[in-house]
Design a protein around this motif. Structure first.
Motif, PDB file in Angstrom:
ATOM      1  N   ILE A  59       0.818  -1.230   0.000  1.00  0.00           N
ATOM      2  CA  ILE A  59       0.000   0.000   0.000  1.00  0.00           C
ATOM      3  C   ILE A  59       0.848   1.275   0.000  1.00  0.00           C
ATOM      4  O   ILE A  59       0.333   2.367   0.218  1.00  0.00           O
ATOM      5  N   TYR A 207      -3.575   7.421  -1.316  1.00  0.00           N
ATOM      6  CA  TYR A 207      -3.693   7.604  -2.777  1.00  0.00           C
ATOM      7  C   TYR A 207      -4.364   6.404  -3.431  1.00  0.00           C
ATOM      8  O   TYR A 207      -4.876   6.505  -4.544  1.00  0.00           O
ATOM      9  N   LEU A 208      -4.309   5.252  -2.740  1.00  0.00           N
ATOM     10  CA  LEU A 208      -4.857   4.021  -3.321  1.00  0.00           C
ATOM     11  C   LEU A 208      -6.367   3.905  -3.152  1.00  0.00           C
ATOM     12  O   LEU A 208      -6.995   3.043  -3.767  1.00  0.00           O
ATOM     13  N   ARG A 211      -8.283   0.463  -2.800  1.00  0.00           N
ATOM     14  CA  ARG A 211      -7.261  -0.584  -2.972  1.00  0.00           C
ATOM     15  C   ARG A 211      -6.347  -0.717  -1.755  1.00  0.00           C
ATOM     16  O   ARG A 211      -5.552  -1.651  -1.660  1.00  0.00           O
ATOM     17  N   SER A 212      -6.454   0.238  -0.819  1.00  0.00           N
ATOM     18  CA  SER A 212      -5.661   0.097   0.418  1.00  0.00           C
ATOM     19  C   SER A 212      -6.344  -0.862   1.407  1.00  0.00           C
ATOM     20  O   SER A 212      -5.734  -1.285   2.382  1.00  0.00           O
TER      21      SER A 212
END
Ligand code: ADP
Ligand code: MG
Length: 236
Positions: A59, A207-208, A211-212
């Motif tokens: 991550i 920023y993910l 998806r984090s």
């Protein structure tokens, strides 16, 4: 280097794991414990470096393991030069060393945490459980002031905050230093694991976005290691 209050000659048996330093649980935080803490932290972070790298690769940018081992090494050198210093001063020296040597987000954040922890302990003499608990709370607040992370943002605060609060509750209820540190470590470890499902809202991982989710936060993981190294150093 001479380590004050070294209890390695103690006849007490090792704990159940059998691989922790032989030391009676300490009632107060003193310079000897700080020297043992940072030596233990250096060992523990080197052992965990690959895992921290892997967590940050998922991550972030895969530098958390290297950042932390570099920091521990420079902290160890810094306090080796502080013969005769109080626990408060030694811990502040660790903070300055981390701020100087570690880049990224975690350098200034851990630098701030250690500096505030040291600054909030009694300047001279050993620190009692309640002093340590209050300093842990102050150090957490300094980290939050710098990084603006709240619990649930998937950062080191998710480990440090429950640990500090649990430490203060325990010390307020009369727990000794060993009890305070054991409870704090348990809370930090639980807090680190609890970051897995969270979506990051601070730091590079944010920023993910979605998806984090599904990954443990590297900084929360290292924060639990920092506290567990202190627990070990205090013989708790
Ligand atoms: P960088 O993110 O700059 O590469 P590191 O990888 O060494 O730095 O550290 C990342 C860790 O720093 C994250 O896992 C998180 O726990 C912590 N972190 C990042 N931003 C913040 C913040 N604003 N407040 C608290 N902790 C943060
Ligand atoms: Mg990183």
């Amino acid at each position: 280097m001479e380590i004050p209050n070294d209890t390695s000659g103690s006849p007490l048996p090792a704990g159940p794991a059998g691989n922790e330093p032989v030391a009676a649980p300490a009632s107060h935080l003193d310079p000897g414990i700080v020297h043992r803490w940072i030596a233990e932290l250096d060992r523990r972070l080197r052992a965990a470096e690959a895992r921290l790298t892997e967590l940050d690769a998922a991550i972030g940018d895969a530098d958390h393991g290297a950042n932390m081992t570099r920091g521990a090494r420079s902290a160890l050198t810094a306090i080796g030069e502080q013969e005769g210093a109080s626990a408060s001063r030694l811990i502040s020296a660790v903070g300055y060393a981390l701020s100087r040597s570690v880049g990224g987000a975690s350098g200034p954040l851990y630098g701030t945490w250690f500096t505030a922890l040291g600054r909030n302990l009694p300047e001279e003499g050993p620190a009692a459980a309640i002093d340590v608990a209050r300093a842990l709370v102050a150090a957490l607040e300094a980290v939050q002031q710098l990084g603006a992370a709240e619990v649930g943002d998937k950062t080191m605060v998710d480990a440090l905050s429950p640990a500090s609060r649990r430490a203060l509750d325990a010390a307020d209820s009369g727990a000794d230093l060993a009890g305070v540190l054991r409870l704090a470590v348990g809370a930090a470890e639980d807090g680190a694991v609890a970051t897995v499902p969270l979506r990051a809202r601070r730091g590079r991982a944010s920023y993910l976005g979605a998806r984090s989710e599904g990954h443990q936060d590297p900084g929360a993981t290292s924060a639990a290691i920092v506290l567990d190294a202190l627990r070990t150093a205090a013989g708790a």
